[in-house]
Design an enzyme around this catalytic site. Structure first.
Site, PDB file in Angstrom:
ATOM      1  N   THR A 125       0.934  -1.067   0.099  1.00 20.72           N
ATOM      2  CA  THR A 125       0.060   0.146  -0.073  1.00 20.72           C
ATOM      3  C   THR A 125       0.926   1.491   0.024  1.00 20.72           C
ATOM      4  OG1 THR A 125      -1.706  -1.289   1.276  1.00 20.72           O
ATOM      5  CG2 THR A 125      -1.735   1.281   1.069  1.00 20.72           C
ATOM      6  N   LYS A 174      -7.015   1.012  -3.618  1.00 16.84           N
ATOM      7  CA  LYS A 174      -6.378   0.357  -2.258  1.00 16.84           C
ATOM      8  C   LYS A 174      -6.421   1.331  -1.164  1.00 16.84           C
ATOM      9  CE  LYS A 174      -4.936  -2.559   1.070  1.00 16.84           C
ATOM     10  NZ  LYS A 174      -3.647  -2.908   1.234  1.00 16.84           N
ATOM     11  N   LYS A 186       0.335   4.567   8.949  1.00 19.38           N
ATOM     12  CA  LYS A 186       0.673   4.606   7.661  1.00 19.38           C
ATOM     13  C   LYS A 186      -0.371   4.878   6.698  1.00 19.38           C
ATOM     14  CE  LYS A 186       2.284   1.356   5.166  1.00 19.38           C
ATOM     15  NZ  LYS A 186       1.407   0.919   3.691  1.00 19.38           N
TER      16      LYS A 186
END
Length: 297
Positions: free
Chosen positions: A98, A174, A242
């Protein structure tokens, strides 16, 4: 099968993906920064442990990278002894992390300049679905890359979505998935914490919610971890520090407001700085005061 497959990163997702490749008839070349992990996987049969990234790259037509983030992907490709310099022209690098979509777009250009193909291919579904070949891949890339890698992708995933003919679209989808995942975990933790604060039996609350309209996949999955008092990190708190950060970065570029994502991000950052960074992301529930969490039986 014409493609020789390699896989870098035998973590929670990567090991399952390598197992799926093996089950589909591939004999994947595998590499992990922990050599003993790659060796143990190869010793189970139907796989080869590569001594280095360069060795793996020299053997494979399709390399699947299943590392944590863009920095690790950069190291896999361009670090000392990295894959990029050893990959054969026309081979395919499949990036499953990702990352910032703009970084992925730039990576495609860098690899194309070296005569290499690229598929932007973030993944979702968790370790169990990775191991059973039922995970989801959100992909985008050039037709030539799919022509060489499609059978490898199909061997690892139940759903391979083709979202565009160049990098970026896979990572954008995503990121949006991670928006929902992070918000759902935070909301699930808040709901369970309120129940505990109000003296509701945690197991009974879980049973009712998982059979009611308020349920989500994340509530059902992550609050089971809370009930079991098991914070073994299948996906750690810092992953959502994150990933929700990437969500907010993407939206900030176009000045798009994301109030729920912002709040969830703050919750995960609070959990991280409180000492729970490497625990399972369900440990975000530990930020709530005045509650007694279930203990291991």
């Amino acid at each position: 099968m014409t493609s020789v497959a390699g896989l870098v990163g035998l973590g929670a997702m990567g090991k399952g993906m390598a197992q799926s490749l093996r089950r589909a008839g591939y004999a994947p070349h595998v590499f992990d920064v922990r050599p003993e992990i790659a060796s143990a996987f190869a010793e189970e049969g139907g796989a080869f442990a590569s001594p280095s990234l360069a060795a793996l790259a020299g053997q494979c037509d399709v390399i699947v990278s299943v590392v944590v983030n863009a920095a690790q992907t950069e190291a896999v490709l361009f670090g000392p002894g990295g894959c990029a310099a050893a990959m054969r022209p026309g081979s395919v690098f499949v990036m499953c992390s990702t990352v910032d979509p703009n970084w992925s777009i730039a990576l495609e250009k860098r690899l194309h300049a070296l005569g290499l193909l690229y598929i932007d291919a973030p993944i979702s579904g968790g370790a169990a679905k990775a191991a059973s070949g039922e995970m989801t891949m959100m992909t985008s890339g050039a037709p030539a890359a799919y022509a060489k890698a499609e059978s490898v992708l199909d061997a690892m995933a139940g759903k391979v979505y083709k979202l565009g003919d160049s990098a970026g679209a896979g990572s954008k989808v995503k990121i949006i998935n991670q928006l929902l995942a992070g918000v759902h975990i935070a909301a699930a933790a808040e709901a369970m914490a309120l129940g505990l604060r109000e003296g509701v039996d945690a197991a009974a609350l879980y049973e009712v919610i998982t059979h009611s309209a308020g349920n989500s996949w994340m509530f059902e999955n992550r609050m089971a971890h809370v009930l079991a008092a098991d914070y073994t990190p299948l996906s750690a708190v810092d992953i959502f520090v994150k990933d929700l950060g990437l969500v907010l970065d993407m939206a900030r570029a176009s000045k798009f407001p994301l109030p729920l994502s912002s709040t969830a991000h703050q919750m995960f950052m609070q959990a991280s700085t409180a000492g729970f960074a490497t625990e399972d992301d369900s440990a975000v529930i530990k930020i709530f005061p005045g509650i007694e969490l279930p203990k291991k039986s």
